[in-house]
Design a protein around this motif. Sequence first.
Motif, short mmCIF file in Angstrom:
data_model
loop_
_atom_site.label_atom_id
_atom_site.label_comp_id
_atom_site.label_asym_id
_atom_site.label_seq_id
_atom_site.Cartn_x
_atom_site.Cartn_y
_atom_site.Cartn_z
N PRO A 233 -3.69 13.20 3.28
CA PRO A 233 -2.82 11.83 3.18
C PRO A 233 -2.84 10.80 2.36
O PRO A 233 -2.53 9.93 1.91
N SER A 234 -3.97 11.45 0.79
CA SER A 234 -3.92 11.06 -0.65
C SER A 234 -4.40 11.30 -1.10
O SER A 234 -4.68 12.62 -0.91
N ASN A 236 -3.35 12.40 -5.79
CA ASN A 236 -3.25 11.91 -6.91
C ASN A 236 -2.28 12.82 -7.93
O ASN A 236 -2.52 13.85 -7.74
N LYS A 261 10.95 9.46 0.93
CA LYS A 261 10.05 7.95 0.29
C LYS A 261 11.46 7.88 -0.50
O LYS A 261 12.37 7.40 -0.68
N ALA A 279 5.21 6.58 -7.24
CA ALA A 279 3.94 6.21 -6.67
C ALA A 279 4.03 5.35 -5.06
O ALA A 279 5.30 4.21 -5.08
N GLY A 280 3.77 5.18 -3.98
CA GLY A 280 3.78 5.58 -3.15
C GLY A 280 4.07 6.00 -1.27
O GLY A 280 2.99 7.04 -1.69
N THR A 281 4.26 6.00 -0.92
CA THR A 281 4.15 6.35 0.70
C THR A 281 5.22 6.88 1.16
O THR A 281 6.50 6.83 1.27
N TYR A 282 5.35 8.70 1.43
CA TYR A 282 5.77 9.62 2.10
C TYR A 282 5.50 9.78 3.86
O TYR A 282 4.13 10.05 4.15
N SER A 296 2.22 10.85 7.23
CA SER A 296 2.32 9.75 6.16
C SER A 296 1.23 10.33 4.69
O SER A 296 -0.43 10.52 5.21
N SER A 298 0.16 8.80 1.03
CA SER A 298 0.05 8.14 -0.24
C SER A 298 0.09 8.54 -1.38
O SER A 298 -1.16 9.49 -1.71
N VAL A 299 0.77 8.75 -2.30
CA VAL A 299 0.51 8.81 -3.48
C VAL A 299 0.59 8.15 -4.70
O VAL A 299 1.27 7.38 -4.41
N TRP A 300 -1.29 7.87 -5.36
CA TRP A 300 -1.52 7.66 -6.78
C TRP A 300 -0.77 8.30 -7.57
O TRP A 300 -1.14 9.25 -8.05
#
Length: 473
Positions: A233-234, A236, A261, A279-282, A296, A298-300
């Motif tokens: 889910p997360s 980097n 996205k 960066a954002g939510t996919y 969902s 989240s990409v940082w």
Amino acid sequence: MGSGFCSHPRGFWLTGAAMSRRGHLAWFLAGLLLVPCGQSTVSFEVRVEGNSSEVGYGGTVLLNCSSSCPQAWAPRGLETSLSKERVSQGPGWVSVRLRNITEPLSDVLCYFSCFGERKVAAFRVLAYEFPQPQLTISSPNTSSNETVAIKCFSAPSWPPGLKLQLHRSHRHQQAWEEGPISLELVAREEDDGAEFSCQAQLSLGNQTLRKSSPTATLRVTYQPRMDDRSCPPSQNWTEGQDETLRCWAWGNPRPHLECAKDREPFPAGVPRPVTRAHAGTYLCQATNPLGTTVRSVSVWVQWILGVLGVLVVLGFLRVLRVLGILGFLVVLVVLEGLEILGVLGVLVVLGILRALRVLGILGFLVVLGVLGLLVVLGVLVVLGFLGFLMVLVVLGVLGLLVVGDHDPDLLLPVLVCVVVVATLVAGGVGYGIYYRKKKIREYRLRQRQRRLQMEPPRPGQDDAPHNDGGAPP
């Protein structure tokens, strides 16, 4: 030749259903003919051997009948109710093949007549019937949580004693059992692709025969699945490097996976150069005919300066931990020092008051000047300390901005550290100011009291008229 011409029959006599009626009649006639004869003077043996005493239903056996009779071409033969053919023969032996053996249990008689004496040897043939085991699955293609009936069975064998085993791939196998085996299985995802077969074994003397049915595969269909391992889910990423959106789904039938996205398609598993805009939510959606699963991600995105800033902030936070402890100790020491200075200040003020008696107004002016200087120095110290506090607050705010953009989990600890340090410093400064003002008020009150005590009495206070109106004595 005399009595050597014929003799009593020696050898093997069979009874039972296995011997044919024609064989019984032949043996009866031979006995009647040979009863009057005398004893034989020739000793010999008869043997019969075969390539197998156990043969499958309708099979073939090759027998070799031999004798130690010195008469090379002595009369010989093989009596049986089975189909037979002579293969070859020689002096003292004959070879016969038995064909299409279908009788469960048969006795074959091999005989030789040596100088009128007849001897017989027997060979027992067991014709076994080992049927092919069978396997049935009620629903080879089923859905998850559905019940499937699996059966392993076989026709009766000869001789009896056939045992069955339901075999499943990659599982501990059950014990052998007689009779049919039934199993009711609630299909699950992990049962997809399981292979089943029906094993059978039949013991014949010192050997064991085995057969197996064709393998059947169970297919289980289920909805798409995704978890934290298949689709974290997360994630980097680093700016400027090639990164991949790690996400995949499983199911049966195989699901189709789509990620996007801001409603723009973004294929998973495809490397591509990373920018800050990534960066954002996919949203990743896996679909097959049985349903749909959405997840969902989240990409940082970290950049070089950002990484350095995070490292600096983390280092600064560690320093703040040390400085926070040291600052707390310093505040305690300062407060203790203020108490000592307050006591010393009282003593100094008392000394100054005693000096005022001598110095008078000049001393009082000097004291005022000293107090003013102390006030100025105190204000400068407070302003410098507040400036240092402002620097710490600014650095803390910058750290919050940097950390908040990259790792929200660190935002709360940093904010708590800054608030605690600011509260301790502000409390120490406020307590110092309060303590100083208190001492000043006490000093001014004492100074006023002493001044009143030092003032001479006004004229005429002692010449006041008496109550009786007379003159003083």
